[in-house]
Design an enzyme around this catalytic site. Structure first.
Site: not given
Length: 198
Positions: A109, A176-177, A191, A194
């Site tokens: 969307h 998202t990365k 994030r 380890k």
């Protein structure tokens, strides 16, 4: 060997649905139900390529758009996962994709508020004055998941992400990365947690 019959129905399936003709698979393919292709609209040839000994369990869904292409490597297991694909999702071999995982290569969307309003009206089935969908405003980028990746329960992998070989995505993570190889990520947004050793 496979549990898919020559007419593309799944053996002992509760639904008479068949697996679409433009879905291919290798030897040892297992599918719990052809219902996994309920939202499949792919028109590419093939639209979905499944490797050898791929297993699709428990309400996994392939919501593949007309131009979408999904490729999954050998010995990969999906249990209750949702793949929503408008361009390309590639998953390597020996991957474990857990319950409730969502993998999406598109926003589906528009982001801008005015265009979202138009999109909502365009998607209303019985709205007589519905406008055309503002598809040009929807962003999509391929997703690539390497080999031997484990994606935990209820994780989300978003458009444009590449996940390196041997990595682990913790349960509930929102990716998202890009994730480097041999890495554990967790959280929202995901994030570094380890480094994995071989």
């Amino acid at each position: 060997m496979t549990n898919v019959l020559p007419d593309r129905r799944v053996e002992h399936d509760w639904t008479p649905r068949t697996i679409p003709e433009n879905v291919t698979w290798g030897d040892g393919f297992y599918c719990e139900s052809a219902q996994s292709f309920l939202h499949f609209k792919g028109r590419r040839e093939p639209a979905v390529e499944l490797g050898e000994h791929v297993s699709i369990y428990a309400a996994s869904q392939f919501a593949v758009g007309e131009k979408g292409h999904v490729k999954i490597g050998d010995f990969t297991l999906l249990v209750g996962a949702l793949l929503t694909c408008e361009t390309s999702i590639e998953i390597g071999s020996h991957c474990l994709i857990s319950w409730g995982t969502g993998i999406a290569d598109s926003d589906f969307h528009p982001v801008a508020a005015a265009q979202r309003r138009i999109d909502a009206e365009a998607l209303a089935p019985f709205y007589e004055g519905k406008p055309a969908r503002p598809i040009e405003a929807v962003k999509a980028r391929p997703v690539k998941i390497g080999n031997n990746v484990w994606i935990g329960m209820n994780a989300i992998v978003l458009k444009g992400v590449t996940i390196g070989d041997n990595s682990i995505i913790a349960a509930g993570a929102v990716v998202t990365k890009d994730v480097p190889p041999n890495t554990v990520v967790a959280g929202n947004p995901a994030r570094f947690a380890k480094r994995l050793t071989e």
